[in-house]
Design an enzyme around this catalytic site. Sequence first.
Site, PDB file in Angstrom:
ATOM      1  N   LYS A   1       0.856  -1.184   0.000  1.00 53.37           N
ATOM      2  CA  LYS A   1       0.000   0.000   0.000  1.00 53.37           C
ATOM      3  C   LYS A   1       0.894   1.238   0.000  1.00 53.37           C
ATOM      4  O   LYS A   1       1.901   1.281   0.728  1.00 53.37           O
ATOM      5  CB  LYS A   1      -0.860  -0.059   1.263  1.00 53.37           C
ATOM      6  CG  LYS A   1      -1.901   1.022   1.417  1.00 53.37           C
ATOM      7  CD  LYS A   1      -2.684   0.785   2.719  1.00 53.37           C
ATOM      8  CE  LYS A   1      -3.828   1.758   2.909  1.00 53.37           C
ATOM      9  NZ  LYS A   1      -4.568   1.502   4.179  1.00 53.37           N
TER      10      LYS A   1
ATOM     11  N   SER B   1      -9.512   1.304   3.500  1.00 47.69           N
ATOM     12  CA  SER B   1      -8.754   2.097   2.567  1.00 47.69           C
ATOM     13  C   SER B   1      -7.714   1.319   1.768  1.00 47.69           C
ATOM     14  O   SER B   1      -7.198   1.845   0.786  1.00 47.69           O
ATOM     15  CB  SER B   1      -8.048   3.226   3.336  1.00 47.69           C
ATOM     16  OG  SER B   1      -7.102   2.687   4.240  1.00 47.69           O
TER      17      SER B   1
ATOM     18  N   SER C   1      -9.269  -1.099   7.659  1.00 49.81           N
ATOM     19  CA  SER C   1      -8.796  -0.927   6.283  1.00 49.81           C
ATOM     20  C   SER C   1      -8.065  -2.099   5.654  1.00 49.81           C
ATOM     21  O   SER C   1      -7.827  -2.093   4.457  1.00 49.81           O
ATOM     22  CB  SER C   1      -7.882   0.290   6.203  1.00 49.81           C
ATOM     23  OG  SER C   1      -8.671   1.435   6.070  1.00 49.81           O
TER      24      SER C   1
HETATM   25  N1  GLN Z   1     -12.698   3.505   7.065  1.00 53.10           N
HETATM   26  C1  GLN Z   1     -12.095   3.937   8.276  1.00 53.10           C
HETATM   27  C2  GLN Z   1     -11.759   5.413   8.178  1.00 53.10           C
HETATM   28  O1  GLN Z   1     -12.154   5.983   7.236  1.00 53.10           O
HETATM   29  C3  GLN Z   1     -10.869   3.118   8.585  1.00 53.10           C
HETATM   30  C4  GLN Z   1      -9.729   3.488   7.747  1.00 53.10           C
HETATM   31  C5  GLN Z   1      -8.511   2.690   8.073  1.00 53.10           C
HETATM   32  O2  GLN Z   1      -8.561   1.642   8.702  1.00 53.10           O
HETATM   33  N2  GLN Z   1      -7.378   3.217   7.645  1.00 53.10           N
HETATM   34  O3  GLN Z   1     -11.132   5.989   9.001  1.00 53.10           O
END
Ligand code: GLN
Length: 491
Positions: free
Chosen positions: A81, A156, A180
Amino acid sequence: MKLNELALAELTEKLARREVSSREVTQACLDQIRRLDDRLRAFLHVNAEDALAQADAADRALATGATHAQQPLLGVPVALKDIIAVKGQPLTCASKILGNFVSPYDATVTEKLRAAGAVLLGRLNLDEFAMGSSTENSAFGATRNPWDLTRIPGGSSGGSAAAVAAHEIIAALGSDTGGSVRQPAALCGCVGLKPTYGRVSRYGLVAFASSLDQIGPLTKTVRDAAVLLRVIAGHDPRDATSVPEPVPDYAAALEGDLRGLRIGLAREYMVGGLDAEVKAAVDAAVAHLAKLGAEIVEVSLQHTEFAVATYYIIATAEASANLARFDGVRYGLRVEGGDPTEMYCRTRGAGFGPEVKRRIILGTYVLSSGYYDAYYLRAQKVRTLIRRDFLEAFQKVDAIVTPTSPTAAFRLGEKTEDPLQMYLSDIYTISCNLAGICGISVPCGLTRAPRLPIGLQLLGKPFGEATLLKIAHAYEQTTPWHREHPPAVTA
Ligand code: GLN
Protein backbone atom coordinates in the site's frame (compact mmCIF):
# COMPACT_ATOMS: atom_id res chain seq x y z
CA MET A 1 -3.53 -22.41 -13.72
CA LYS A 2 -1.43 -19.37 -14.52
CA LEU A 3 1.57 -18.70 -12.30
CA ASN A 4 0.16 -15.44 -10.97
CA GLU A 5 -2.88 -17.38 -9.71
CA LEU A 6 -0.82 -19.43 -7.26
CA ALA A 7 -1.06 -18.79 -3.55
CA LEU A 8 2.16 -17.85 -1.78
CA ALA A 9 2.70 -21.21 -0.10
CA GLU A 10 2.13 -23.11 -3.37
CA LEU A 11 4.46 -20.79 -5.21
CA THR A 12 7.35 -21.16 -2.76
CA GLU A 13 7.11 -24.97 -3.09
CA LYS A 14 7.39 -24.69 -6.86
CA LEU A 15 10.23 -22.19 -6.61
CA ALA A 16 12.08 -24.45 -4.18
CA ARG A 17 11.70 -27.42 -6.56
CA ARG A 18 12.89 -25.10 -9.36
CA GLU A 19 9.74 -25.94 -11.34
CA VAL A 20 9.21 -22.25 -11.92
CA SER A 21 11.48 -19.25 -11.67
CA SER A 22 10.85 -16.03 -9.84
CA ARG A 23 11.30 -14.21 -13.15
CA GLU A 24 8.46 -16.25 -14.71
CA VAL A 25 6.03 -15.57 -11.89
CA THR A 26 7.02 -11.90 -11.68
CA GLN A 27 6.48 -11.60 -15.42
CA ALA A 28 3.08 -13.33 -15.08
CA CYS A 29 2.06 -10.74 -12.48
CA LEU A 30 3.28 -7.91 -14.70
CA ASP A 31 1.30 -9.36 -17.62
CA GLN A 32 -1.84 -9.53 -15.53
CA ILE A 33 -1.33 -5.92 -14.43
CA ARG A 34 -0.88 -4.86 -18.04
CA ARG A 35 -4.03 -6.75 -19.04
CA LEU A 36 -6.27 -5.51 -16.24
CA ASP A 37 -5.00 -2.56 -14.35
CA ASP A 38 -6.13 0.26 -16.59
CA ARG A 39 -9.66 -0.89 -15.66
CA LEU A 40 -8.95 -1.98 -12.09
CA ARG A 41 -6.52 0.80 -11.06
CA ALA A 42 -5.14 -1.11 -8.11
CA PHE A 43 -1.58 0.09 -8.75
CA LEU A 44 -0.35 3.66 -8.48
CA HIS A 45 3.12 2.69 -9.62
CA VAL A 46 4.58 -0.47 -11.13
CA ASN A 47 8.23 -1.13 -10.54
CA ALA A 48 8.64 -3.49 -13.54
CA GLU A 49 12.33 -3.32 -14.40
CA ASP A 50 13.57 -3.28 -10.86
CA ALA A 51 11.16 -6.11 -9.93
CA LEU A 52 12.56 -8.30 -12.71
CA ALA A 53 16.09 -7.56 -11.47
CA GLN A 54 15.05 -8.55 -7.92
CA ALA A 55 13.48 -11.73 -9.36
CA ASP A 56 16.71 -12.60 -11.18
CA ALA A 57 18.64 -12.11 -7.95
CA ALA A 58 16.20 -14.46 -6.18
CA ASP A 59 16.63 -17.05 -8.96
CA ARG A 60 20.41 -16.86 -8.58
CA ALA A 61 20.09 -17.32 -4.82
CA LEU A 62 17.80 -20.34 -5.34
CA ALA A 63 20.26 -21.81 -7.82
CA THR A 64 23.06 -21.59 -5.29
CA GLY A 65 21.17 -23.29 -2.46
CA ALA A 66 19.23 -20.54 -0.66
CA THR A 67 16.07 -21.97 0.95
CA HIS A 68 12.65 -20.77 2.00
CA ALA A 69 13.43 -21.94 5.51
CA GLN A 70 15.99 -19.13 5.64
CA GLN A 71 14.10 -16.68 3.43
CA PRO A 72 10.37 -17.50 3.48
CA LEU A 73 9.49 -15.12 0.62
CA LEU A 74 12.42 -15.79 -1.67
CA GLY A 75 11.30 -14.96 -5.21
CA VAL A 76 7.69 -14.06 -4.29
CA PRO A 77 6.21 -10.89 -5.86
CA VAL A 78 4.47 -8.72 -3.28
CA ALA A 79 3.26 -5.13 -3.35
CA LEU A 80 2.71 -2.52 -0.66
CA LYS A 81 0.00 0.00 0.00
CA ASP A 82 1.38 3.38 -0.99
CA ILE A 83 1.54 4.59 2.61
CA ILE A 84 4.39 2.24 3.59
CA ALA A 85 7.87 3.54 2.72
CA VAL A 86 9.99 1.77 0.09
CA LYS A 87 13.34 3.40 -0.53
CA GLY A 88 13.58 5.00 -3.96
CA GLN A 89 9.86 4.44 -4.71
CA PRO A 90 7.01 6.97 -4.69
CA LEU A 91 5.29 7.44 -1.32
CA THR A 92 2.16 9.40 -2.21
CA CYS A 93 -0.46 8.20 0.33
CA ALA A 94 -2.76 8.78 -2.70
CA SER A 95 -2.54 12.50 -1.93
CA LYS A 96 -1.64 15.41 -4.15
CA ILE A 97 0.36 16.85 -1.28
CA LEU A 98 2.86 13.98 -1.69
CA GLY A 99 2.30 13.59 -5.43
CA ASN A 100 6.00 13.84 -6.28
CA PHE A 101 7.47 12.48 -3.08
CA VAL A 102 9.97 9.62 -3.27
CA SER A 103 10.82 7.80 -0.05
CA PRO A 104 14.44 8.18 1.06
CA TYR A 105 14.24 5.10 3.30
CA ASP A 106 12.62 1.71 3.83
CA ALA A 107 9.94 1.04 6.45
CA THR A 108 10.85 -1.73 8.89
CA VAL A 109 8.33 -4.07 7.24
CA THR A 110 9.90 -3.28 3.87
CA GLU A 111 13.35 -4.15 5.20
CA LYS A 112 11.94 -7.38 6.58
CA LEU A 113 10.31 -8.27 3.25
CA ARG A 114 13.59 -7.62 1.43
CA ALA A 115 15.53 -9.70 3.96
CA ALA A 116 12.99 -12.51 3.42
CA GLY A 117 13.69 -12.41 -0.32
CA ALA A 118 10.45 -10.84 -1.59
CA VAL A 119 10.25 -9.13 -4.99
CA LEU A 120 8.77 -5.66 -4.39
CA LEU A 121 6.61 -5.00 -7.40
CA GLY A 122 4.89 -1.67 -6.89
CA ARG A 123 2.71 0.75 -5.00
CA LEU A 124 -0.96 0.10 -4.34
CA ASN A 125 -3.85 2.55 -4.34
CA LEU A 126 -5.70 3.65 -1.20
CA ASP A 127 -8.00 6.30 0.17
CA GLU A 128 -5.96 9.47 0.69
CA PHE A 129 -3.90 8.98 3.89
CA ALA A 130 -5.95 5.80 4.50
CA MET A 131 -9.09 7.81 5.28
CA GLY A 132 -12.05 6.03 3.79
CA SER A 133 -13.82 2.73 3.20
CA SER A 134 -14.02 2.60 -0.59
CA THR A 135 -10.72 3.83 -2.12
CA GLU A 136 -12.79 6.56 -3.79
CA ASN A 137 -10.87 9.16 -1.77
CA SER A 138 -7.68 8.52 -3.73
CA ALA A 139 -6.46 11.71 -5.44
CA PHE A 140 -5.42 9.52 -8.37
CA GLY A 141 -8.75 7.82 -9.12
CA ALA A 142 -10.76 5.04 -7.47
CA THR A 143 -9.82 1.37 -7.59
CA ARG A 144 -12.57 -0.97 -8.90
CA ASN A 145 -13.75 -4.23 -7.42
CA PRO A 146 -12.53 -7.12 -9.62
CA TRP A 147 -15.83 -8.98 -9.06
CA ASP A 148 -17.80 -6.09 -10.55
CA LEU A 149 -16.03 -3.08 -12.02
CA THR A 150 -18.97 -0.80 -11.21
CA ARG A 151 -18.39 -1.41 -7.50
CA ILE A 152 -15.89 -0.29 -4.89
CA PRO A 153 -13.20 -2.68 -3.58
CA GLY A 154 -13.57 -1.43 -0.01
CA GLY A 155 -10.95 0.67 1.67
CA SER A 156 -8.75 2.10 2.57
CA SER A 157 -6.45 -0.72 1.38
CA GLY A 158 -8.65 -1.21 -1.70
CA GLY A 159 -5.71 -1.38 -4.09
CA SER A 160 -4.09 -4.12 -2.01
CA ALA A 161 -7.27 -6.23 -1.85
CA ALA A 162 -8.19 -5.77 -5.52
CA ALA A 163 -4.66 -6.60 -6.69
CA VAL A 164 -4.56 -9.82 -4.65
CA ALA A 165 -8.10 -10.88 -5.66
CA ALA A 166 -7.39 -10.17 -9.33
CA HIS A 167 -4.12 -12.15 -9.23
CA GLU A 168 -2.04 -9.14 -10.12
CA ILE A 169 0.16 -9.92 -7.16
CA ILE A 170 0.74 -12.96 -4.91
CA ALA A 171 0.26 -11.05 -1.64
CA ALA A 172 0.17 -7.49 -0.34
CA LEU A 173 0.49 -5.38 2.76
CA GLY A 174 -2.07 -2.82 3.86
CA SER A 175 -2.67 -0.75 6.95
CA ASP A 176 -5.66 -0.99 9.28
CA THR A 177 -6.71 1.89 11.51
CA GLY A 178 -10.43 1.07 11.70
CA GLY A 179 -10.83 -1.86 9.31
CA SER A 180 -8.80 -0.93 6.28
CA VAL A 181 -7.23 -4.36 5.82
CA ARG A 182 -10.18 -6.53 6.84
CA GLN A 183 -13.04 -4.68 5.12
CA PRO A 184 -11.48 -4.56 1.61
CA ALA A 185 -10.35 -8.18 2.04
CA ALA A 186 -13.99 -9.09 2.75
CA LEU A 187 -15.34 -7.11 -0.19
CA CYS A 188 -12.80 -8.53 -2.66
CA GLY A 189 -12.85 -12.12 -1.37
CA CYS A 190 -9.38 -12.45 0.10
CA VAL A 191 -7.90 -12.87 3.57
CA GLY A 192 -6.98 -9.79 5.60
CA LEU A 193 -5.35 -9.75 9.03
CA LYS A 194 -5.02 -6.86 11.47
CA PRO A 195 -2.39 -7.77 14.03
CA THR A 196 -2.53 -6.75 17.70
CA TYR A 197 -1.42 -3.18 18.40
CA GLY A 198 2.33 -3.45 18.90
CA ARG A 199 2.77 -6.71 16.98
CA VAL A 200 4.19 -5.10 13.81
CA SER A 201 6.48 -2.06 13.66
CA ARG A 202 4.99 1.06 12.10
CA TYR A 203 8.35 2.69 11.45
CA GLY A 204 7.97 3.94 7.87
CA LEU A 205 4.15 3.75 7.86
CA VAL A 206 2.87 7.29 7.31
CA ALA A 207 0.88 7.97 10.48
CA PHE A 208 -2.90 8.46 10.32
CA ALA A 209 -4.08 7.75 13.89
CA SER A 210 -1.12 6.57 15.91
CA SER A 211 -3.00 4.81 18.70
CA LEU A 212 -4.93 2.71 16.15
CA ASP A 213 -2.70 2.06 13.09
CA GLN A 214 -1.30 -1.41 12.34
CA ILE A 215 0.18 -2.93 9.20
CA GLY A 216 -1.29 -6.26 8.08
CA PRO A 217 -1.18 -8.81 5.24
CA LEU A 218 -3.77 -9.31 2.47
CA THR A 219 -3.46 -12.75 0.94
CA LYS A 220 -5.22 -15.49 -1.02
CA THR A 221 -5.22 -17.97 1.86
CA VAL A 222 -4.99 -18.07 5.63
CA ARG A 223 -1.70 -19.97 5.43
CA ASP A 224 -0.22 -17.15 3.36
CA ALA A 225 -1.30 -14.62 6.01
CA ALA A 226 0.46 -16.75 8.64
CA VAL A 227 3.67 -16.82 6.58
CA LEU A 228 3.63 -13.09 5.91
CA LEU A 229 2.78 -12.14 9.49
CA ARG A 230 5.76 -14.09 10.81
CA VAL A 231 8.02 -12.17 8.43
CA ILE A 232 6.78 -8.69 9.37
CA ALA A 233 6.07 -9.12 13.11
CA GLY A 234 8.41 -8.37 15.99
CA HIS A 235 9.90 -5.72 18.18
CA ASP A 236 11.61 -2.74 16.55
CA PRO A 237 13.62 -0.21 18.55
CA ARG A 238 12.58 2.41 15.97
CA ASP A 239 8.89 2.06 16.93
CA ALA A 240 8.43 2.49 20.67
CA THR A 241 4.91 1.05 20.46
CA SER A 242 6.14 -2.29 19.11
CA VAL A 243 6.18 -4.98 21.78
CA PRO A 244 9.08 -7.36 22.55
CA GLU A 245 6.79 -10.40 22.46
CA PRO A 246 8.28 -13.51 20.77
CA VAL A 247 7.00 -14.20 17.24
CA PRO A 248 5.58 -17.72 16.94
CA ASP A 249 5.75 -19.88 13.84
CA TYR A 250 2.17 -19.06 12.86
CA ALA A 251 2.08 -21.47 9.90
CA ALA A 252 3.17 -24.38 12.11
CA ALA A 253 0.28 -23.63 14.46
CA LEU A 254 -2.43 -23.88 11.78
CA GLU A 255 -3.16 -27.59 11.97
CA GLY A 256 -5.48 -29.33 14.36
CA ASP A 257 -9.21 -29.25 14.83
CA LEU A 258 -11.28 -26.82 16.80
CA ARG A 259 -12.35 -29.11 19.61
CA GLY A 260 -11.96 -27.42 22.97
CA LEU A 261 -12.06 -23.91 21.49
CA ARG A 262 -14.80 -21.54 22.55
CA ILE A 263 -16.00 -18.98 20.03
CA GLY A 264 -18.15 -16.05 21.10
CA LEU A 265 -21.07 -14.70 19.16
CA ALA A 266 -21.60 -11.04 19.98
CA ARG A 267 -25.28 -10.33 20.51
CA GLU A 268 -24.83 -6.65 19.59
CA TYR A 269 -23.28 -7.40 16.19
CA MET A 270 -26.03 -9.35 14.48
CA VAL A 271 -28.61 -6.55 14.33
CA GLY A 272 -29.26 -3.16 12.74
CA GLY A 273 -28.22 -2.46 9.16
CA LEU A 274 -26.90 -5.96 8.53
CA ASP A 275 -27.75 -7.16 5.02
CA ALA A 276 -29.87 -10.34 4.95
CA GLU A 277 -27.52 -12.29 2.67
CA VAL A 278 -24.50 -11.32 4.78
CA LYS A 279 -26.35 -12.38 7.93
CA ALA A 280 -27.31 -15.73 6.40
CA ALA A 281 -23.69 -16.39 5.34
CA VAL A 282 -22.35 -15.54 8.80
CA ASP A 283 -25.02 -17.66 10.52
CA ALA A 284 -24.06 -20.58 8.28
CA ALA A 285 -20.37 -20.02 9.07
CA VAL A 286 -21.08 -20.07 12.80
CA ALA A 287 -22.96 -23.36 12.40
CA HIS A 288 -20.01 -24.70 10.42
CA LEU A 289 -17.52 -23.70 13.15
CA ALA A 290 -19.69 -25.60 15.63
CA LYS A 291 -19.61 -28.64 13.34
CA LEU A 292 -15.81 -28.42 13.33
CA GLY A 293 -15.87 -28.84 17.09
CA ALA A 294 -15.87 -25.29 18.46
CA GLU A 295 -18.26 -24.46 21.23
CA ILE A 296 -20.33 -21.37 20.37
CA VAL A 297 -21.03 -19.11 23.34
CA GLU A 298 -23.05 -15.92 23.33
CA VAL A 299 -21.10 -12.91 24.61
CA SER A 300 -22.03 -9.29 25.10
CA LEU A 301 -20.01 -6.29 23.95
CA GLN A 302 -22.29 -3.71 25.46
CA HIS A 303 -20.56 -0.55 24.36
CA THR A 304 -20.54 -1.49 20.67
CA GLU A 305 -23.10 1.18 19.76
CA PHE A 306 -20.61 3.91 20.75
CA ALA A 307 -17.68 2.54 18.76
CA VAL A 308 -18.16 4.49 15.51
CA ALA A 309 -18.59 7.82 17.32
CA THR A 310 -15.64 7.13 19.61
CA TYR A 311 -13.44 6.18 16.68
CA TYR A 312 -14.29 9.29 14.67
CA ILE A 313 -13.31 11.51 17.60
CA ILE A 314 -10.04 9.76 18.42
CA ALA A 315 -8.97 9.06 14.83
CA THR A 316 -9.68 12.60 13.62
CA ALA A 317 -7.94 14.14 16.66
CA GLU A 318 -4.81 12.10 16.01
CA ALA A 319 -4.98 12.73 12.28
CA SER A 320 -5.20 16.48 12.75
CA ALA A 321 -1.97 16.36 14.77
CA ASN A 322 -0.17 13.88 12.48
CA LEU A 323 -1.01 15.74 9.28
CA ALA A 324 0.30 19.05 10.61
CA ARG A 325 3.72 18.03 9.24
CA PHE A 326 2.54 18.52 5.64
CA ASP A 327 3.10 22.25 5.50
CA GLY A 328 4.98 22.88 2.27
CA VAL A 329 8.29 23.18 4.12
CA ARG A 330 9.51 19.67 4.77
CA TYR A 331 7.74 17.36 2.33
CA GLY A 332 6.11 17.30 -1.03
CA LEU A 333 3.94 20.01 -2.50
CA ARG A 334 4.53 23.71 -1.87
CA VAL A 335 2.29 26.44 -3.21
CA GLU A 336 4.12 29.75 -2.86
CA GLY A 337 2.38 32.93 -1.81
CA GLY A 338 2.98 35.88 0.48
CA ASP A 339 4.08 35.20 4.03
CA PRO A 340 4.62 31.70 5.48
CA THR A 341 1.07 31.47 6.84
CA GLU A 342 -0.31 32.19 3.41
CA MET A 343 2.03 29.56 1.94
CA TYR A 344 0.85 26.93 4.48
CA CYS A 345 -2.78 27.69 3.71
CA ARG A 346 -2.34 27.55 -0.03
CA THR A 347 -0.29 24.36 0.16
CA ARG A 348 -2.71 22.53 2.43
CA GLY A 349 -5.72 23.94 0.61
CA ALA A 350 -4.46 22.66 -2.73
CA GLY A 351 -2.78 19.47 -1.48
CA PHE A 352 -5.43 17.76 0.66
CA GLY A 353 -8.67 16.31 -0.66
CA PRO A 354 -12.12 16.95 0.87
CA GLU A 355 -12.25 13.94 3.22
CA VAL A 356 -8.81 14.68 4.67
CA LYS A 357 -9.81 18.31 5.19
CA ARG A 358 -13.04 17.23 6.88
CA ARG A 359 -11.07 15.05 9.29
CA ILE A 360 -8.48 17.73 10.08
CA ILE A 361 -11.27 20.20 10.84
CA LEU A 362 -13.19 17.68 13.00
CA GLY A 363 -10.03 16.62 14.80
CA THR A 364 -8.92 20.18 15.48
CA TYR A 365 -12.39 20.94 16.84
CA VAL A 366 -12.56 18.00 19.27
CA LEU A 367 -9.12 18.91 20.64
CA SER A 368 -9.80 22.61 20.98
CA SER A 369 -10.05 24.30 24.35
CA GLY A 370 -13.58 24.13 25.72
CA TYR A 371 -14.42 21.00 23.70
CA TYR A 372 -11.54 18.71 24.67
CA ASP A 373 -13.27 17.40 27.81
CA ALA A 374 -16.64 17.00 26.16
CA TYR A 375 -15.33 15.08 23.15
CA TYR A 376 -11.76 13.83 23.22
CA LEU A 377 -11.48 13.02 26.90
CA ARG A 378 -14.91 11.39 26.95
CA ALA A 379 -14.08 9.35 23.87
CA GLN A 380 -10.94 8.06 25.60
CA LYS A 381 -13.08 6.93 28.53
CA VAL A 382 -15.54 5.14 26.27
CA ARG A 383 -12.60 3.53 24.51
CA THR A 384 -11.53 2.04 27.84
CA LEU A 385 -15.04 0.61 28.30
CA ILE A 386 -14.93 -0.93 24.82
CA ARG A 387 -11.57 -2.53 25.54
CA ARG A 388 -12.90 -3.81 28.86
CA ASP A 389 -15.90 -5.43 27.11
CA PHE A 390 -13.49 -7.44 24.96
CA LEU A 391 -11.15 -8.42 27.78
CA GLU A 392 -14.15 -9.62 29.78
CA ALA A 393 -15.51 -11.59 26.84
CA PHE A 394 -12.09 -13.17 26.32
CA GLN A 395 -12.26 -14.56 29.85
CA LYS A 396 -14.99 -16.82 28.47
CA VAL A 397 -14.01 -17.37 24.83
CA ASP A 398 -10.90 -17.78 22.66
CA ALA A 399 -12.23 -15.71 19.76
CA ILE A 400 -15.32 -13.76 18.70
CA VAL A 401 -17.07 -14.21 15.37
CA THR A 402 -18.83 -11.37 13.51
CA PRO A 403 -19.53 -10.19 9.97
CA THR A 404 -16.62 -8.11 8.61
CA SER A 405 -18.82 -5.63 6.76
CA PRO A 406 -22.59 -5.08 7.04
CA THR A 407 -22.99 -5.32 3.25
CA ALA A 408 -21.16 -6.67 0.22
CA ALA A 409 -19.39 -4.20 -2.10
CA PHE A 410 -21.50 -1.16 -2.88
CA ARG A 411 -21.56 0.84 -6.12
CA LEU A 412 -19.01 3.52 -6.93
CA GLY A 413 -20.49 6.86 -5.90
CA GLU A 414 -23.21 5.28 -3.78
CA LYS A 415 -21.95 6.69 -0.45
CA THR A 416 -19.62 9.51 -1.46
CA GLU A 417 -22.21 12.22 -0.78
CA ASP A 418 -22.99 10.90 2.68
CA PRO A 419 -19.91 10.56 4.93
CA LEU A 420 -21.96 9.13 7.79
CA GLN A 421 -23.16 6.21 5.64
CA MET A 422 -19.56 5.62 4.60
CA TYR A 423 -18.41 5.69 8.24
CA LEU A 424 -21.04 3.07 9.13
CA SER A 425 -19.47 0.54 6.80
CA ASP A 426 -16.77 0.10 9.49
CA ILE A 427 -19.20 -0.70 12.26
CA TYR A 428 -17.86 -4.24 12.79
CA THR A 429 -14.17 -3.58 12.32
CA ILE A 430 -13.56 -0.40 14.34
CA SER A 431 -13.87 -1.79 17.89
CA CYS A 432 -10.92 -4.11 17.28
CA ASN A 433 -8.62 -1.13 16.72
CA LEU A 434 -10.06 0.79 19.68
CA ALA A 435 -9.42 -2.24 21.89
CA GLY A 436 -5.95 -2.89 20.42
CA ILE A 437 -6.76 -6.57 19.76
CA CYS A 438 -6.28 -8.64 16.57
CA GLY A 439 -8.77 -9.55 13.84
CA ILE A 440 -8.94 -11.47 10.59
CA SER A 441 -11.40 -11.56 7.69
CA VAL A 442 -11.84 -14.74 5.67
CA PRO A 443 -14.24 -15.37 2.75
CA CYS A 444 -17.51 -17.02 3.88
CA GLY A 445 -19.89 -16.74 0.95
CA LEU A 446 -21.10 -14.95 -2.15
CA THR A 447 -24.21 -12.91 -2.67
CA ARG A 448 -26.53 -14.26 -5.38
CA ALA A 449 -26.92 -11.55 -7.99
CA PRO A 450 -24.45 -10.14 -8.61
CA ARG A 451 -21.99 -12.63 -7.15
CA LEU A 452 -20.00 -10.64 -4.59
CA PRO A 453 -17.80 -11.89 -1.75
CA ILE A 454 -18.87 -11.87 1.90
CA GLY A 455 -16.33 -11.83 4.75
CA LEU A 456 -16.36 -13.50 8.15
CA GLN A 457 -14.47 -11.69 10.89
CA LEU A 458 -12.78 -13.39 13.82
CA LEU A 459 -11.51 -11.22 16.66
CA GLY A 460 -8.83 -12.46 19.05
CA LYS A 461 -7.08 -11.73 22.30
CA PRO A 462 -4.03 -9.44 22.37
CA PHE A 463 -1.25 -11.46 20.69
CA GLY A 464 -3.75 -14.22 19.95
CA GLU A 465 -3.06 -14.23 16.20
CA ALA A 466 -2.09 -17.93 16.20
CA THR A 467 -5.53 -18.92 17.51
CA LEU A 468 -7.32 -16.72 14.97
CA LEU A 469 -5.26 -18.13 12.11
CA LYS A 470 -5.96 -21.68 13.27
CA ILE A 471 -9.73 -21.13 13.39
CA ALA A 472 -9.75 -19.28 10.07
CA HIS A 473 -7.64 -22.00 8.45
CA ALA A 474 -9.89 -24.81 9.69
CA TYR A 475 -12.89 -22.91 8.35
CA GLU A 476 -11.26 -22.12 5.00
CA GLN A 477 -10.02 -25.65 4.39
CA THR A 478 -13.50 -27.14 4.87
CA THR A 479 -15.43 -24.56 2.81
CA PRO A 480 -15.23 -23.72 -0.91
CA TRP A 481 -15.03 -19.92 -0.73
CA HIS A 482 -11.30 -19.40 -1.10
CA ARG A 483 -11.44 -21.27 -4.41
CA GLU A 484 -13.89 -18.78 -5.91
CA HIS A 485 -12.29 -16.15 -8.11
CA PRO A 486 -13.63 -13.08 -9.86
CA PRO A 487 -14.85 -14.36 -13.24
CA ALA A 488 -13.38 -11.69 -15.49
CA VAL A 489 -9.85 -11.89 -14.17
CA THR A 490 -9.16 -15.60 -14.56
CA ALA A 491 -10.65 -15.74 -18.06
N1 GLN B 1 -12.70 3.50 7.06
C1 GLN B 1 -12.10 3.94 8.28
C2 GLN B 1 -11.76 5.41 8.18
O1 GLN B 1 -12.15 5.98 7.24
C3 GLN B 1 -10.87 3.12 8.58
C4 GLN B 1 -9.73 3.49 7.75
C5 GLN B 1 -8.51 2.69 8.07
O2 GLN B 1 -8.56 1.64 8.70
N2 GLN B 1 -7.38 3.22 7.65
O3 GLN B 1 -11.13 5.99 9.00
